[in-house]
Design an enzyme around this catalytic site. Structure first.
Site, mmCIF file in Angstrom:
data_model
loop_
_atom_site.group_PDB
_atom_site.id
_atom_site.type_symbol
_atom_site.label_atom_id
_atom_site.label_comp_id
_atom_site.label_asym_id
_atom_site.label_seq_id
_atom_site.Cartn_x
_atom_site.Cartn_y
_atom_site.Cartn_z
ATOM 1 C CE LYS A 147 -0.423 -0.518 5.026
ATOM 2 N NZ LYS A 147 -1.266 -1.089 6.094
ATOM 3 C CE1 TYR B 217 10.101 31.272 6.036
ATOM 4 C CE2 TYR B 217 10.326 28.887 5.848
ATOM 5 C CZ TYR B 217 10.080 30.119 5.266
ATOM 6 O OH TYR B 217 9.808 30.197 3.938
#
Ligand SMILES: *Cc1c(COP(=O)(O)O)cnc(C)c1O
Length: 376
Positions: free
Chosen positions: A42, A268
């Site tokens: 998956k 940041y």
């Protein structure tokens, strides 16, 4: 050859198919005779790229697969012409033709869903899900009438029955007791069904940690995901020892190198401040590539020229910064290893998961489509 920008120009994934082959044979050597691997592929084979992973698995003789969605099943069928493919998530009955046309098997979690699949008129292969304590999908073992009703539908061909263990990774007594209860509950339901004359088909319960920690179980399938890719979910102890090799490496290129003064901040929010003049390398990989932003300022590292250096400041969407003061010769264009080996140093996917307060399954399945997958 078509002409396009370099695959190793900014950031990329390297996938070692030999390591996958090695892992499959290692897992096979550790499961009981007669038990088969149902390979969980998956989420784009946990980020590794389902096409090449599935092709390699077919080559290695894997005959059973599972995916999360019908769309993943349709894609996988292109690369797995013969093997069985089980869809683990709920496919809407309106999409039953896709299951049928692609010979996909569907996990069935309750009687109402079985009824509506039967009413589509398509002959569908199914596996039955028993909820033995995970409380995600499946029927309570005590709802025997509901479970038995599923065997009576003309259009549903029952291939197997399974459950999902909620804490197979834990070796504490209470979790081990709970897991053993889960296994017992499944076994009991199956025995009752057999007594009633039902053919229950293939029996399965174990994901990777079920294989690691409950090696005595003799069911028909094991359902490994993460362990086939050569990593643990976290760096935890397990009952059996394996010889698994990581299949995936994550690399990126330095965009710029420069010195900044003592007391300057990086990235940041100015979360990181230099204590002394520092040489900073900016690297072309960020959280939009799937490198978890949560590992900013949490011990995240990278390898440059065979040496480990810290990721500093907040990870940005497409870039991050390293403190490379200790490395003599480093320049734009140099390669950085985020997961994998360089020289004598190695960063395991488990390290990234630890620094991001998550598990490797999350990190690998989150690696974005923007990263080219290079197979070696
Ligand atoms: C994802 C999944 C697995 C594989 O889990 P791993 O921990 O990666 O081995 C097995 N079974 C089911 C039902 C799953 O959803």
């Amino acid at each position: 050859m078509d002409d396009r920008p370099l695959e190793r120009g900014r950031a990329w994934i390297e996938v070692e198919l030999n390591a996958l082959a090695h892992n499959l044979s290692d897992i096979r050597s550790k499961i009981p005779v007669g038990c088969q691997i149902m390979a969980i592929v998956k989420a784009n084979a946990y980020g590794h790229g389902v096409k090449r992973i599935a092709e390699q698995m077919v080559k290695e003789g894997i005959e059973a697969y599972a995916v999360a969605t019908v769309t993943e099943g349709i894609e996988l069928r292109e690369h797995v012409p013969e093997g069985s493919i089980l869809v683990l998530g709920r496919t809407p009955p309106d999409d039953a033709k896709w299951l049928f046309n692609n010979k996909l098997s569907q996990l069935v979690m309750d009687g109402a869903y079985a009824k509506s699949l039967n009413e589509t008129g398509y002959k569908l292969n199914i596996h039955i899900a028993i909820d033995t304590g995970m409380h995600r999908l499946g029927m309570e073992p005590s709802n025997l009438d509901e479970i038995k009703s599923i065997y009576d539908y003309d259009n549903l061909i029952i291939e197997g029955i399974g459950t999902h263990l909620s804490s197979p990774d834990s070796l504490t007594k209470s979790d081990v007791d709970f897991t053993n209860q889960q296994i017992e509950k499944l076994t009991e339901v199956v025995n009752v069904l057999k007594e009633k004359g039902h053919n229950t088909g293939k029996l399965h319960a174990q994901s990777s940690y079920g294989i690691y920690n409950y090696p005595g179980l003799k069911f028909d399938y094991v359902r490994p995901g993460i362990m086939m890719y050569g990593v643990k979910s976290l760096d935890d102890e397990t009952k059996i020892k394996t010889d698994l090799r990581p299949v995936l490496s994550l690399k990126a290129v330095i965009s710029q190198v420069r010195w900044i003064e003592a007391g300057e901040s990086v990235s940041y929010g100015r979360m990181y401040t230099t204590g002394k003049p520092a040489k900073i390398a900016t690297v072309g990989i960020g959280y939009a590539d799937g490198l978890p932003r949560q590992m900013s300022n949490n011990g995240g590292k990278a390898i440059v020229k065979g040496r480990k250096v810290p990721i500093i400041g907040r990870i940005c969407m497409d870039m991050l910064m390293l403190n490379v003061t200790e490395i003599q010769h480093v320049e734009a264009g140099d390669i950085v290893t985020l997961i994998g080996k360089d020289g004598d140093e190695v960063i395991h996917c488990e390290d990234i998961a630890g620094a991001a307060n998550t598990i490797t399954n999350d990190v690998l399945s989150g690696l974005s489509g923007r990263l080219p997958r290079i197979y070696i």
